[in-house]
Scaffold this motif. Structure first.
Motif, PDB file in Angstrom:
ATOM      1  N   GLN A 317      -1.242   2.400 -17.820  1.00  0.00           N
ATOM      2  CA  GLN A 317      -1.732   2.588 -19.187  1.00  0.00           C
ATOM      3  C   GLN A 317      -3.263   2.735 -19.230  1.00  0.00           C
ATOM      4  N   GLN A 318      -3.961   1.897 -18.460  1.00  0.00           N
ATOM      5  CA  GLN A 318      -5.428   1.873 -18.529  1.00  0.00           C
ATOM      6  C   GLN A 318      -6.089   2.909 -17.622  1.00  0.00           C
ATOM      7  N   LEU A 319      -5.381   3.337 -16.582  1.00  0.00           N
ATOM      8  CA  LEU A 319      -6.015   4.198 -15.579  1.00  0.00           C
ATOM      9  C   LEU A 319      -5.428   5.609 -15.622  1.00  0.00           C
ATOM     10  N   CYS A 320      -5.262   6.119 -16.828  1.00  0.00           N
ATOM     11  CA  CYS A 320      -4.812   7.502 -17.046  1.00  0.00           C
ATOM     12  C   CYS A 320      -3.565   7.850 -16.231  1.00  0.00           C
ATOM     13  N   GLY A 321      -2.565   6.996 -16.321  1.00  0.00           N
ATOM     14  CA  GLY A 321      -1.288   7.302 -15.678  1.00  0.00           C
ATOM     15  C   GLY A 321      -1.279   7.090 -14.170  1.00  0.00           C
ATOM     16  N   TRP A 322      -2.257   6.330 -13.650  1.00  0.00           N
ATOM     17  CA  TRP A 322      -2.287   6.098 -12.196  1.00  0.00           C
ATOM     18  C   TRP A 322      -0.954   5.528 -11.709  1.00  0.00           C
ATOM     19  N   LYS A 323      -0.515   6.024 -10.586  1.00  0.00           N
ATOM     20  CA  LYS A 323       0.602   5.401  -9.864  1.00  0.00           C
ATOM     21  C   LYS A 323       0.451   5.764  -8.398  1.00  0.00           C
ATOM     22  N   PRO A 324       0.987   4.943  -7.499  1.00  0.00           N
ATOM     23  CA  PRO A 324       0.860   5.276  -6.081  1.00  0.00           C
ATOM     24  C   PRO A 324       1.611   6.555  -5.755  1.00  0.00           C
ATOM     25  N   ASN A 325       1.025   7.359  -4.867  1.00  0.00           N
ATOM     26  CA  ASN A 325       1.629   8.651  -4.509  1.00  0.00           C
ATOM     27  C   ASN A 325       2.182   8.693  -3.095  1.00  0.00           C
ATOM     28  N   VAL A 326       1.732   7.775  -2.256  1.00  0.00           N
ATOM     29  CA  VAL A 326       2.098   7.852  -0.833  1.00  0.00           C
ATOM     30  C   VAL A 326       3.278   6.915  -0.584  1.00  0.00           C
ATOM     31  N   ASN A 327       4.401   7.485  -0.157  1.00  0.00           N
ATOM     32  CA  ASN A 327       5.548   6.618   0.079  1.00  0.00           C
ATOM     33  C   ASN A 327       5.411   5.922   1.442  1.00  0.00           C
ATOM     34  N   ILE A 328       6.239   4.922   1.646  1.00  0.00           N
ATOM     35  CA  ILE A 328       6.054   4.037   2.803  1.00  0.00           C
ATOM     36  C   ILE A 328       6.202   4.780   4.138  1.00  0.00           C
ATOM     37  N   ALA A 329       7.145   5.731   4.200  1.00  0.00           N
ATOM     38  CA  ALA A 329       7.344   6.448   5.474  1.00  0.00           C
ATOM     39  C   ALA A 329       6.108   7.281   5.810  1.00  0.00           C
ATOM     40  N   GLU A 330       5.563   7.930   4.789  1.00  0.00           N
ATOM     41  CA  GLU A 330       4.380   8.773   4.991  1.00  0.00           C
ATOM     42  C   GLU A 330       3.164   7.904   5.357  1.00  0.00           C
ATOM     43  N   GLY A 331       2.987   6.826   4.642  1.00  0.00           N
ATOM     44  CA  GLY A 331       1.839   5.934   4.893  1.00  0.00           C
ATOM     45  C   GLY A 331       1.930   5.287   6.265  1.00  0.00           C
ATOM     46  N   LEU A 332       3.143   4.864   6.631  1.00  0.00           N
ATOM     47  CA  LEU A 332       3.306   4.243   7.957  1.00  0.00           C
ATOM     48  C   LEU A 332       3.027   5.273   9.048  1.00  0.00           C
ATOM     49  N   SER A 333       3.497   6.508   8.840  1.00  0.00           N
ATOM     50  CA  SER A 333       3.272   7.543   9.862  1.00  0.00           C
ATOM     51  C   SER A 333       1.777   7.763  10.084  1.00  0.00           C
ATOM     52  N   LYS A 334       0.997   7.815   8.998  1.00  0.00           N
ATOM     53  CA  LYS A 334      -0.457   8.012   9.148  1.00  0.00           C
ATOM     54  C   LYS A 334      -1.088   6.814   9.860  1.00  0.00           C
ATOM     55  N   THR A 335      -0.599   5.651   9.570  1.00  0.00           N
ATOM     56  CA  THR A 335      -1.163   4.438  10.175  1.00  0.00           C
ATOM     57  C   THR A 335      -0.782   4.365  11.654  1.00  0.00           C
ATOM     58  N   ILE A 336       0.451   4.749  11.949  1.00  0.00           N
ATOM     59  CA  ILE A 336       0.905   4.776  13.351  1.00  0.00           C
ATOM     60  C   ILE A 336       0.053   5.759  14.144  1.00  0.00           C
ATOM     61  N   GLU A 337      -0.218   6.903  13.542  1.00  0.00           N
ATOM     62  CA  GLU A 337      -1.048   7.920  14.187  1.00  0.00           C
ATOM     63  C   GLU A 337      -2.421   7.343  14.541  1.00  0.00           C
ATOM     64  N   TYR A 338      -2.978   6.604  13.616  1.00  0.00           N
ATOM     65  CA  TYR A 338      -4.302   5.984  13.827  1.00  0.00           C
ATOM     66  C   TYR A 338      -4.230   5.003  15.005  1.00  0.00           C
ATOM     67  N   PHE A 339      -3.241   4.142  14.995  1.00  0.00           N
ATOM     68  CA  PHE A 339      -3.158   3.137  16.063  1.00  0.00           C
ATOM     69  C   PHE A 339      -2.814   3.788  17.407  1.00  0.00           C
ATOM     70  N   ARG A 340      -2.040   4.856  17.354  1.00  0.00           N
ATOM     71  CA  ARG A 340      -1.698   5.551  18.598  1.00  0.00           C
ATOM     72  C   ARG A 340      -2.981   6.060  19.266  1.00  0.00           C
ATOM     73  N   LYS A 341      -3.849   6.676  18.461  1.00  0.00           N
ATOM     74  CA  LYS A 341      -5.115   7.191  19.002  1.00  0.00           C
ATOM     75  C   LYS A 341      -5.992   6.051  19.490  1.00  0.00           C
ATOM     76  N   LYS A 342      -5.998   4.974  18.737  1.00  0.00           N
ATOM     77  CA  LYS A 342      -6.883   3.850  19.053  1.00  0.00           C
ATOM     78  C   LYS A 342      -6.425   3.102  20.310  1.00  0.00           C
ATOM     79  N   CYS A 343      -5.120   2.978  20.445  1.00  0.00           N
ATOM     80  CA  CYS A 343      -4.576   2.192  21.561  1.00  0.00           C
ATOM     81  C   CYS A 343      -4.551   2.988  22.858  1.00  0.00           C
ATOM     82  N   LEU A 344      -4.592   4.325  22.754  1.00  0.00           N
ATOM     83  CA  LEU A 344      -4.490   5.119  23.993  1.00  0.00           C
ATOM     84  C   LEU A 344      -5.821   5.169  24.740  1.00  0.00           C
TER      85      LEU A 344
END
Ligand code: NAD
Ligand code: UDP
Length: 344
Positions: A317-344
């Motif tokens: 209501q206060q933030l012009c219809g804000w709602k999260p857009n990134v679903n858990i599978a997509e967000g986890l995939s991006k995070t996994i990608e980050y850790f994969r690069k970092k851990c290698l």
């Protein structure tokens, strides 16, 4: 030129003597103001600094690297609009020309905030007090990063902002939970007593790239365990729930919160209402990483909340219809990608 400034904790008044050159905006107006991000070298803070720099702001990031890392903001040091200062927020500060303050300075992961519980309370309470004083002196708004932990182990579900919470005031999580509750209370009193423009946000479990490998929170633990083939440690039977929000969705909401009018103080919940069990999260991480890790059980920590899920109607209501857009599978995939690069 690399714009790094090291300030000694006890000499924070040096902040006034820094040579911040006046800059012109695209219309030729001189803008000498800067956005202060306390805790800017942390996970969320560094994403916020990125966003602010990308939008053309000048940023003063202050952090004592208690849980944050220079790595997170290294890439920003080349920008003449970005300045980094080592500063412990529990020490008073006197920076000038601040147009907006974000206070994210506080250890956030249970293992880190419990390591020195008294320091956590000091950071949450005294640190916030110091930043509120700075907001008052600069006549500028301040956004306070509070937490869903103010609801404790909630008896009402999903949590709305008018729920007062169910917090154990003497448990091992209370340094953080009560510290943050006090910081909210201080914000509202600065608003009522001095008219400071405060914005209190209650952040629900947020994850994404730049979480520290040793952070101890569930998403980073599960991903690093899965990528290295170690056992995945579920605390308790894994039936407890959390609602995980990808960091980009949070940053978008924070930028919208600071644009609300002066009367809007919050508190406002910012989270993703997609509630899942910790067991489901473990299974998703295994699937997404194609890991052969086994799930094992470890004792459930004391006062671990059973369920957590935000009601985000106020934010929408206060933030012009804000709602999260990134679903858990997509967000986890991006995070996994980050850790994969970092851990290698
Ligand atoms: P983080 O630990 O990565 O970031 C916190 C930052 O604050 C670190 O860079 C740390 O060095 C700095 N800091 C700590 N104590 C300080 C002090 N005394 N002086 C100066 N700097 C100090 O954690 P995060 O996940 O990025 O969390 C940022 C903020 O958001 C915290 O206030 C946290 O309570 C809040 N929050 C986060 C979540 C989440 O799920 N990530 C949820 C609720 C609330
Ligand atoms: N957790 C877990 N295994 C881990 C780390 C955490 O099962 O390796 C559980 C933890 O007990 C809690 C949930 O995951 O129920 C979320 O924990 P986290 O520390 O990430 O955040 P918080 O408890 O502050 O929500």
């Amino acid at each position: 030129t690399i714009n790094v400034v090291y300030l000694h904790q006890k000499s924070s008044k040096l902040g006034n003597q820094l040579n911040f050159k006046a800059r012109k905006d695209m219309n030729g107006h001189v803008d000498d103001t800067r956005v202060l991000v306390a805790g800017g070298a942390g996970f969320i803070g560094s994403h916020l600094c990125d966003r602010l720099i990308n939008e053309g702001h000048r940023v003063l990031c202050i952090d004592n690297l208690y849980t944050g890392r220079m790595d997170n903001v290294q890439h920003l040091l080349e920008s003449p609009r970005f300045t980094y200062a080592i500063h412990d927020v529990t020490a008073p500060m006197s920076y000038d020309d601040i147009s907006l303050i974000f206070n994210l300075a506080c250890p956030a992961s249970p293992i880190h905030y419990q390591k020195d519980a008294i320091y956590t309370t000091r950071t949450a309470v005294v640190g916030t007090l110091n930043l509120l004083e700075l907001a008052k002196a600069n006549h500028c708004p301040i956004l306070q990063a509070s937490t869903s932990e103010v609801y404790g182990d909630p008896l009402f579900h999903p949590q709305t902002e008018d729920y007062y919470g169910n917090v154990n005031p003497v448990g091992i999580r209370s340094c953080f939970d009560e510290g943050k509750r006090s910081s909210e209370s201080l914000c509202m009193d600065y608003h009522r007593q001095y008219g400071v423009n405060v914005k209190v946000i209650r952040i629900f479990n947020t994850y994404g790239p730049r979480m520290a490998e040793n952070d101890g929170r569930v998403v980073s633990n599960f991903i690093t365990q899965a990528l290295s083939g170690k056992d995945i440690t579920i605390y308790g039977d894994g039936s407890q729930t959390r609602s995980f929000q990808y960091v980009d969705d949070l940053i978008e909401a924070m930028m919208r919160v600071v644009k609300t009018d002066n009367n809007f103080t919050g508190p406002v919940n910012l989270g993703n209402p997609n509630e899942i069990t910790i067991k489901t999260l473990a299974e998703m991480v295994i699937t997404l990483t194609h890991s052969h890790s086994q799930i094992i059980s470890r004792p459930l920590p004391e006062n671990d909340p059973r369920r957590r899920c935000p009601d985000i109607s106020l934010a929408a209501q206060q933030l012009c219809g804000w709602k999260p857009n990134v679903n858990i599978a997509e967000g986890l995939s991006k995070t996994i990608e980050y850790f994969r690069k970092k851990c290698l």
